[in-house]
Motif scaffolding. Structure first.
Motif, short mmCIF file in Angstrom:
data_model
loop_
_atom_site.label_atom_id
_atom_site.label_comp_id
_atom_site.label_asym_id
_atom_site.label_seq_id
_atom_site.Cartn_x
_atom_site.Cartn_y
_atom_site.Cartn_z
N MET A 14 0.82 -1.19 0.00
CA MET A 14 0.00 0.00 0.00
C MET A 14 0.86 1.25 0.00
O MET A 14 1.79 1.37 0.79
N ALA A 15 0.54 2.17 -0.90
CA ALA A 15 1.21 3.47 -0.95
C ALA A 15 0.29 4.47 -0.23
O ALA A 15 -0.58 5.08 -0.84
N LEU A 16 0.47 4.58 1.08
CA LEU A 16 -0.42 5.41 1.89
C LEU A 16 -0.44 6.86 1.44
O LEU A 16 -1.45 7.54 1.60
N ASN A 17 0.64 7.34 0.84
CA ASN A 17 0.67 8.72 0.38
C ASN A 17 -0.28 8.96 -0.80
O ASN A 17 -0.57 10.10 -1.14
N LYS A 18 -0.79 7.90 -1.41
CA LYS A 18 -1.71 8.05 -2.54
C LYS A 18 -3.18 7.92 -2.14
O LYS A 18 -4.06 8.11 -2.97
N SER A 54 -7.51 -9.65 0.07
CA SER A 54 -7.24 -10.53 -1.07
C SER A 54 -5.81 -10.39 -1.57
O SER A 54 -5.27 -11.32 -2.17
N ILE A 55 -5.20 -9.22 -1.33
CA ILE A 55 -3.81 -9.05 -1.76
C ILE A 55 -2.83 -9.25 -0.61
O ILE A 55 -1.64 -9.03 -0.76
N GLY A 56 -3.37 -9.64 0.55
CA GLY A 56 -2.52 -10.02 1.67
C GLY A 56 -2.06 -8.89 2.57
O GLY A 56 -1.06 -9.05 3.29
N LEU A 57 -2.75 -7.75 2.56
CA LEU A 57 -2.34 -6.68 3.47
C LEU A 57 -2.70 -7.03 4.91
O LEU A 57 -3.72 -7.64 5.17
N SER A 58 -1.85 -6.62 5.81
CA SER A 58 -2.07 -6.89 7.24
C SER A 58 -3.15 -5.96 7.80
O SER A 58 -3.48 -4.93 7.20
#
Length: 114
Positions: A14-18, A54-58
């Protein structure tokens, strides 16, 4: 491009800045549909969480994204119902650590009601 392509890079991180950019680009009518009721908001957040899972983010990354969404909403949107008003008041009253904890609670709330 989907929101997924804007916020998640090719490695699935994840690009949190976006997150803010993706929220600003959202169509006004779509935003109204999401914010019209607390249930609609939970459904929207639930959909984003399903994609994240689904993409495995925590859960931590999901909470960080929820925190960015909360920051954006508190700064840019007027509450449309009592639940949103309460969330905004809690968000604004809390310090960063409290907002992060509230973001975790929102993620868990949505995950348990899906």
């Amino acid at each position: 491009m989907s929101e997924h392509n804007h916020v998640v890079n090719k490695e699935g991180e994840m690009a949190l800045n976006k997150v803010d950019d993706a929220l600003r680009r959202m169509d006004g009518e779509r935003k109204e549909d999401i914010l019209e009721s607390f249930d609609a908001f939970k459904r929207y957040l639930g959909g984003r969480i399903e994609v994240a899972q689904s993409i495995g983010l925590s859960e931590e990354m999901m909470a960080k994204a929820a925190e960015k969404i909360g920051d954006y909403l508190a700064a840019n949107e007027e509450p449309r119902n009592r639940e949103e008003k309460l969330l905004q008041e809690l968000w604004k009253a809390g310090e960063q650590e409290h907002r992060h904890a509230l973001a975790h609670i929102l993620v868990r709330l949505v995950r348990t009601t899906q």
